[in-house]
Design an enzyme around this catalytic site. Structure first.
Site, PDB file in Angstrom:
ATOM      1  N   ASP A 130      -6.464  18.674  -4.047  1.00 52.01           N
ATOM      2  CA  ASP A 130      -7.547  19.266  -3.300  1.00 52.01           C
ATOM      3  C   ASP A 130      -8.027  20.478  -3.681  1.00 52.01           C
ATOM      4  OD1 ASP A 130      -8.908  19.427  -0.993  1.00 52.01           O
ATOM      5  OD2 ASP A 130      -7.234  19.923   0.606  1.00 52.01           O
ATOM      6  N   ASN A 183     -12.038   9.158   3.033  1.00 49.57           N
ATOM      7  CA  ASN A 183     -13.146   9.724   2.247  1.00 49.57           C
ATOM      8  C   ASN A 183     -14.349   8.749   1.920  1.00 49.57           C
ATOM      9  OD1 ASN A 183     -10.557  10.905  -0.474  1.00 49.57           O
ATOM     10  ND2 ASN A 183     -11.558  11.967   1.381  1.00 49.57           N
TER      11      ASN A 183
END
Ligand code: FPP
Length: 232
Positions: free
Chosen positions: A15, A63
């Site tokens: 991330d 996503n």
């Protein structure tokens, strides 16, 4: 390093690519590019440390909610990387597997995935599990669907047998790392993480290098893992 205290299976939630780019006034895409370059170096280092299975969260089912431009950039990046790094996987005897749903991935992405899986199928030094279009809740639902399709008798089903129905039959995760100061699982490998040790760091993924991994490993080695038993 002592073989006994090297985690067998490491999982990483990579991330912070977007923030890494933003801090440099760069487009988000360049953050993903930097992340993928870091992953190549870091992955090889992790296998060299003696880790046998490395799972990474490359793209979640959620996503797809990002802008079409970002999704398309990431898909192109995957295709390019799987093709370009094929020799690296072969030279290092690493087997590549994927976890996730195939729908609605693009044809060229699926083709590049199938090619790297096929070319590395017999490799034995380590397993690189790329979670792409992956979500843990869907993984569990898909496992249950397969069990129902097989009309399996579930009266004696054990956790170990259930694992065989997950996307990949891998050993449990020992060590989970999440970069960028977020303290969430975000639908990642929830079944496999049952007894994993968790490590969160503020470091953004493109900056999470070999040295940072070694620091994390030291923390793992200082943990007292009891798997639900009592302290000895
Ligand atoms: C999360 O950062 C990162 C991703 C959704 C993509 C991860 C992909 C890579 C590192 C490339 C991997 C390449 C291969 C070949 C597997 P973010 O975009 O959510 O960052 P932010 O939270 O700072 O916006």
């Amino acid at each position: 390093m002592d073989r006994e205290i090297i985690p067998n299976h490491v999982a990483i939630i990579m991330d912070g690519n977007g923030r890494w780019a933003k801090r440099r006034n760069l487009p988000r895409s360049l953050g993903h590019k930097a992340g993928s370059e870091n992953l190549k170096k870091l992955g090889l280092h992790i296998f060299k440390c003696g880790v046998r299975v490395l799972s990474v969260y490359a793209f979640s089912t959620e996503n797809f909610k990002r802008s079409p431009e970002e999704v398309s950039y990431l898909m192109d990046l995957f295709v390019k990387n799987f093709k370009r790094e094929l020799k690296v996987f072969i030279d290092n005897n690493i087997r590549v597997v994927f976890s996730g749903r195939r729908e609605p991935l693009r044809h060229d992405v699926l083709e590049a995935m199938d090619e790297v899986v096929e070319a590395t199928r017999e490799n034995t030094a380590g397993i690189f599990n790329i979670c792409l279009n992956y979500g843990s809740q869907y993984e569990i639902i898909d496992a249950v669907r397969r069990i129902v399709e097989e009309k399996k008798d579930v009266s004696e089903l054990t956790p170990k047998e259930f694992e065989k129905y997950l996307y990949q039959d891998l050993p449990p995760v020992d060590f989970l790392i999440r970069t960028s100061g977020e303290y969430r699982l975000s639908n990642f490998m929830m079944y496999q993480l049952a007894y994993a040790e968790f490590y969160f760091t503020d470091c953004l993924f493109p900056d999470f290098d070999d040295k940072k991994f070694d620091e994390a490993l030291k923390i793992f080695q200082s943990r007292d893992r009891r798997f639900g038993g009592v302290k000895k």
